[in-house]
Design a protein around this motif. Structure first.
Motif: not given
Length: 467
Positions: A142-170
């Motif tokens: 169409g004349v405008t568009f969105v791409s899910t790449q941004r959400a996929q990048r957020w998902t990867r970054n959050f997964t790494v950050s949250w797992v590392l935060a939980c690991l460092l805490g314990v």
């Protein structure tokens, strides 16, 4: 397979800026699947087909054995802390009781989560595979568009950050004896033998350290999986909203509308910063289509036919989203029920220990880490559930932004069916008892403070009763 109309940069006649719309990713959950396999929550992993049958048999047996070991470590520490709690109850020392009870709750939930994800591993892997094959990477042309790449990048970054935060805490808690250079165990609990003896100390320490790592990974995996799927589903809603908004533009594009006509429509749909509607999308960002990159006159199809086919594709996307959200509810409803109870008790106990416990520096740091991670985990589950519920009923709003009414008299039944289905809300519940939303956030915190007040009153009475 999902329609190629939603894949972006696939049709030779419809090309977009590669920096704004990179290629579609074939695997969205690779990191989470690695975490799941690495910490023994996948008893039946997908082994390479080229392996001989005997090697596949041995690999499957080793995976099941490893999962059993991880579960046994969590459950045996839960039993040891339960015995410790029962032993200190007659003493009336609230700090010792709450310390032991906190670790009992943590390891009980860790054992439960390990068993739960092992039992549901096949269904979870099938769910991930379905999302990987059917998710829509790009909105309709169409004349405008969105791409899910941004959400996929957020998902990867959050997964790494949250797992590392939980690991460092314990790990800070688990490695504290080594950091202080003392011959003690990171977790103080009852053993039927001398755990500090030269022959057993290293084995017990290694078991407790592995148990702490299992706690961090298990907590990190559940939260990352829930938030990741929620972000991806919110991105799919955004793709649907942008596609609905561009239905008229899509039909004009494929029916041979001129560049000038499409440009006027683009200015109408993509308004300026001062007049643009706020919060149209949950996580994605809308971009104007570069009209010089497309060839609108190559198809010359009828507008009504193109509009109907595009509406059908949007209905299929909506059904895919509703199915994935229903499967998310089925997977996480039992998990969230136990998680809510665990967070409520853990918040209460951690706050009581923080207020009434000893003032050792390393102990304060460890308790603060656990409290922060617990509060953030509660916020994750409730806030993402709230976002999913709110945005699931906005399809009708997106539909009204476009010029669908120009074709409504020819597609009356299809339009009415879609508008009715667009009001189907999505909810993630805890055991079907209550919805995971901001109201649940307030409820859990209120309950935790109520228990905290009760414990403080018991501590005050004990202090008055003592001579």
């Amino acid at each position: 397979m999902a329609s190629l109309q939603f894949h972006g940069n696939v049709d030779v006649d419809t090309r977009y800026d590669a920096s704004l719309d990179p290629a579609r990713e074939p695997e969205l959950f690779g990191m989470l699947m690695g975490v799941q396999l690495g910490m023994g929550m996948e008893p039946s992993p997908r082994l390479p087909r080229w392996w001989p049958s005997w090697l596949r048999l041995v690999g499957g047996l080793m995976a099941k054995t490893y999962c059993s070991i991880v579960i046994l470590i969590s459950l045996h520490l839960c039993l040891l802390f339960t015995k410790t709690t029962l032993d200190v109850l007659p003493t009336g020392e609230l700090q010792s009781i709450t310390d032991a009870l906190t670790m009992t709750v943590i390891y009980f939930f860790t054992g439960y989560a390990n068993i739960y994800w092992c039992v549901r591993s096949k269904r979870l892997l099938a769910f991930m595979k379905h999302i990987n094959s059917e998710y829509r990477h790009h909105s309709l042309a169409g004349v405008t568009f969105v791409s899910t790449q941004r959400a996929q990048r957020w998902t990867r970054n959050f997964t790494v950050s949250w797992v590392l935060a939980c690991l460092l805490g314990v790990l800070l808690w688990g490695l504290s004896p080594l950091m202080l250079g003392v011959r003690t165990l990171p977790l103080t609990c009852w053993y039927p033998f001398d755990a500090l003896a030269p022959g057993t100390y290293m084995a017990v320490y290694a078991t407790q350290l592995f148990g702490q790592i299992s706690v961090g990974i298990t907590f990190g995996f559940g939260g990352s999986l829930f938030v990741g799927v929620c972000l991806l589903m919110l991105a799919q809603f955004d793709v649907l909203y942008c596609s609905l908004k561009n239905l008229d533009a899509h039909s004009k594009l494929l029916s041979g509308e001129t560049i000038r006509g499409l440009g006027l429509l683009q200015e109408e749909l993509l308004q300026g910063a001062s007049t643009r509607e706020l919060n149209q999308y949950a996580v994605l960002q809308e971009h104007p289509t570069d009209l010089l990159r497309i060839s609108p006159g190559s198809h010359h199809l009828g507008q009504v036919k193109v509009f109907h086919s595009a509406l059908v594709e949007c209905v299929r996307l909506h059904r895919f989203i509703l199915y994935c959200c229903a499967e998310l509810e089925n997977l996480f409803s039992p998990y969230c029920l136990v998680k809510s109870m665990q967070i409520t008790l853990q918040l209460c106990l951690l706050m009581f220990v923080g207020v009434s416990g000893s003032r050792e520096f390393l102990r304060i740091v460890n308790q603060f880490q656990y409290l922060t991670l617990t509060l953030f985990e509660l916020l994750m589950f409730t806030y993402c559930g709230e976002l999913l519920s709110r945005h699931s009923v906005r399809s009708g709003e997106a539909f009204w932004r476009g010029g669908w009414w120009k074709h409504a008299h020819l597609l009356r039944q299809d339009v009415l069916i879609f508008l009715v289905n667009s009001r189907r809300g999505v909810y993630v519940t805890a055991g079907k008892f209550y919805v995971m939303d901001v109201n649940r956030l307030r409820s859990v915190i209120t309950q935790a403070f109520s228990f905290l007040t009760l414990l403080q009153k018991l501590a005050a009475k004990k202090a008055i009763a003592e001579p």
